[in-house]
Design a protein around this motif. Structure first.
Motif, PDB file in Angstrom:
ATOM      1  N   LEU A  32       0.827  -1.197   0.000  1.00 22.68           N
ATOM      2  CA  LEU A  32       0.000   0.000   0.000  1.00 22.68           C
ATOM      3  C   LEU A  32       0.869   1.258   0.000  1.00 22.68           C
ATOM      4  CD1 LEU A  32      -2.706  -1.080   2.608  1.00 22.68           C
ATOM      5  CD2 LEU A  32      -2.654  -1.460   0.135  1.00 22.68           C
ATOM      6  N   HIS A  35       3.152   6.073   4.367  1.00 20.06           N
ATOM      7  CA  HIS A  35       2.671   7.274   5.053  1.00 20.06           C
ATOM      8  C   HIS A  35       3.724   7.793   6.022  1.00 20.06           C
ATOM      9  CE1 HIS A  35      -1.465   6.881   3.611  1.00 20.06           C
ATOM     10  NE2 HIS A  35      -1.431   5.600   3.949  1.00 20.06           N
ATOM     11  N   ARG A  60      -1.286  12.833  13.116  1.00 19.36           N
ATOM     12  CA  ARG A  60      -1.500  13.400  11.784  1.00 19.36           C
ATOM     13  C   ARG A  60      -0.861  12.482  10.748  1.00 19.36           C
ATOM     14  NH1 ARG A  60       1.613  17.307  11.122  1.00 19.36           N
ATOM     15  NH2 ARG A  60       2.716  17.334  13.116  1.00 19.36           N
ATOM     16  N   GLY A  62      -1.639   9.577   7.315  1.00 19.15           N
ATOM     17  CA  GLY A  62      -2.231   8.257   7.198  1.00 19.15           C
ATOM     18  C   GLY A  62      -3.742   8.303   7.067  1.00 19.15           C
ATOM     19  N   GLU A  63      -4.346   7.134   7.079  1.00 20.02           N
ATOM     20  CA  GLU A  63      -5.781   7.026   6.846  1.00 20.02           C
ATOM     21  C   GLU A  63      -6.609   7.167   8.120  1.00 20.02           C
ATOM     22  OE1 GLU A  63      -6.334   3.328   4.885  1.00 20.02           O
ATOM     23  OE2 GLU A  63      -5.369   3.973   3.016  1.00 20.02           O
ATOM     24  N   ASP A  64      -5.959   7.129   9.287  1.00 18.68           N
ATOM     25  CA  ASP A  64      -6.723   7.236  10.529  1.00 18.68           C
ATOM     26  C   ASP A  64      -6.217   8.381  11.403  1.00 18.68           C
ATOM     27  OD1 ASP A  64      -4.309   6.110  11.193  1.00 18.68           O
ATOM     28  OD2 ASP A  64      -5.157   4.682  12.636  1.00 18.68           O
ATOM     29  N   SER A 123      -0.625  -5.416   2.559  1.00 17.53           N
ATOM     30  CA  SER A 123      -1.950  -5.953   2.853  1.00 17.53           C
ATOM     31  C   SER A 123      -2.057  -7.371   2.306  1.00 17.53           C
ATOM     32  CB  SER A 123      -3.027  -5.070   2.223  1.00 17.53           C
ATOM     33  OG  SER A 123      -4.307  -5.640   2.378  1.00 17.53           O
ATOM     34  N   GLU A 134      -2.741  -6.870   7.903  1.00 14.28           N
ATOM     35  CA  GLU A 134      -1.794  -5.874   7.413  1.00 14.28           C
ATOM     36  C   GLU A 134      -0.492  -5.964   8.188  1.00 14.28           C
ATOM     37  OE1 GLU A 134      -4.847  -2.427   5.744  1.00 14.28           O
ATOM     38  OE2 GLU A 134      -3.599  -2.013   7.520  1.00 14.28           O
TER      39      GLU A 134
END
Length: 495
Positions: A32, A35, A60, A62-64, A123, A134
């Motif tokens: 993937l 980040h 801060r 990344g996706e979450d 992943s 993951e």
């Protein structure tokens, strides 16, 4: 809220990520987007959260991205609560700050460290492209704030289940270890970074096989159970109030029953009774609301008239919510924090008596026996009372003694095995039948009170009468069943 199930590994700087072929159900491994993550960690100045394995951060990238609070649940499993980023980077959202009050106890939350991570994620997916697990390869730079400010760098790998099962996690862990990874020496990145700064309270343990060791281990387990339920109560998690109340009652019961082993706990017992009573208002409303709902559901719909479902459902639920607000208010106060401090001190340095050094099985078997004799004594005292009303009041003491005997037996099951299990079963039978009778009496009173309010509002009270009859019949049934239950348990006792 999310439950994390993961394994963490330490790896050398030159570690090469292996191929994950042969993992059950895995059809492909997809790299993937990488980040850059920056996480600011908050704790009290003396690191009370880190000492408990809790992390509170603002991240801060990344996706979450957002605020994350992670509470430990079991080995390899963490309860994560996530909230969106706020404008302020240095003020913890009130909701999350409240959830750690059982640990901070009035101390401020301040930034204590920062972690900058370059994360590369692989992943593992099944034949339909659904993610199973993951693997995150992290290059980390950590900065500790404060007088001893310093920077550290390292690399680690984390395998986290996404949609697969435990076999997938186990297989991936085996592949990583074969490639040179070792199980992480720290529970999380923050623990590794802070290292020796995290306070560790020396806990002297009584010798194995002694009564003191068995009792202290049990007390520690119940203190941990009580504190673990604190954030769940604040979040109104189902059954949390009940579980926290049970932990407080088990603690109080243990301190009473084992007073010959751990002394000088009367004051703590009083405070445990206080917090159990505080929690009791919410729990009692919850139980009675569910009880009435079950009764109404068994009636023919044509017999359920007026606003009874609202009064005994929605209105009681509103009272329950208001009571929970009062509970969380108490749990944010100095008296509650002082109780938690006293419990911590108790299990860290228990005031043991000479009896604590004696053989566990022989010593504590006597305690278990005395707990049942207390039930029998309370029963005989009650039955000697001629006045019916006073005798019923005395039978309430029998129920409380049975509950204490049950908790005592439960605490000793790992030590006494079948002996404790038999005692627990007897005590539970007595406690439950008397409890059903008491619950029926309380329910009748509430039905009468709500019926009076409905009558004053000009509502049809027919269904209240039906409920009153059901509750009265249930109470009478429990009352009539008790002699048989008592004969059965005491018959086993004398056989």
């Amino acid at each position: 809220m999310a439950i994390e199930i993961e394994d963490k590994f330490d790896v050398p700087a030159e570690f090469e990520t292996p191929e994950f072929t042969g993992v059950p159900g895995c059809a492909e491994a997809v790299d993937l987007v990488s980040h850059n993550l920056t996480a600011l960690y908050f704790d009290t100045p003396d690191l009370r959260l880190a000492a408990r394995g809790i992390t509170l951060r603002r991240r801060r990238g990344g996706e979450d991205a957002g605020w994350h609070l992670k509470l430990p649940k079991a080995k390899g499993v963490r309860d994560e609560i996530a909230r969106p980023l706020t404008r302020s980077a240095k003020i913890v959202p009130r909701e999350l700050a409240d959830l750690v009050q059982a640990y901070t106890r009035g101390e401020p939350l301040i930034p204590v460290a920062e972690l900058e991570t370059l994360r590369k994620v692989t992943s593992l997916r099944d034949a339909e492209g659904r993610p199973l697990l993951e693997v995150a390869d992290d290059h980390v730079k950590g900065t500790v704030f404060g007088e001893d400010r310093h920077v550290d760098r390292w690399r680690e790998v984390e395998a986290e289940l996404v949609g697969g099962d435990a076999d997938v996690l186990k297989r991936v862990g085996k592949i990583l270890r074969k490639a040179g990874a070792t199980p992480a020496g720290s529970a999380n990145k923050l623990a590794r970074l802070l290292g020796p700064r995290i306070p560790v309270t020396p806990v002297p343990d009584p010798d194995d096989g002694t009564a003191g060791r068995v009792v202290v281990d049990y007390l520690r387990s119940q203190v941990a159970a009580l504190v673990a339920q604190d954030p769940q109560v604040r979040r109104a998690t189902p059954d949390a109030v009940h579980q926290m109340r049970v932990a407080s009652r088990r603690l109080r019961s243990a301190l009473k029953s084992f007073s010959g082993v751990v002394a000088e706990t009367t004051g703590i017992q009083d405070e445990l009774r206080w917090i159990a009573n505080v929690l009791g208002e919410v729990r009692d409303l919850e139980v009675i609301r569910e009880r009435f709902a079950a009764h109404l559901d068994t009636l023919d719909p044509d017999l359920v008239v007026g606003r009874i479902r609202t009064r005994l459902g929605d209105d009681l639920a509103e009272r329950e919510r208001a009571a929970l607000v009062r509970v969380t208010g108490v749990m944010s106060g100095e008296r509650y924090f002082a109780l938690l401090d006293r419990l911590d001190a108790l299990v860290a340095a228990p005031p043991l008596t000479p009896l604590a050094m004696k053989d566990a099985e022989r010593t504590l078997a006597k305690v278990a026996g005395k707990s049942w004799k207390r039930v029998v004594g309370k029963y005989e005292t009650a039955q000697a009372i001629e006045d019916t009303e006073q005798r019923e009041i005395a039978m309430h003491d029998v129920r409380k003694a049975a509950k204490r005997a049950r908790y005592t037996a439960d605490a000793l099951k790992p030590l006494l095995g079948d002996q404790a299990s038999v005692l627990a079963k007897r005590a539970k039978a007595v406690q439950e039948v008397l409890g059903l009778y008491q619950d029926g009496i309380v329910a009748q009173q509430i039905v009468l009170e709500e019926a009076q309010r409905a009558r004053e509002a000009g509502e049809d009270t027919f269904t209240y009468g039906l409920l009153l009859g059901i509750e009265r019949a249930d109470a009478d049934r429990s009352h009539s069943e008790f002699p048989g239950v008592w004969a059965e348990v005491t018959g086993e006792d004398h056989s």
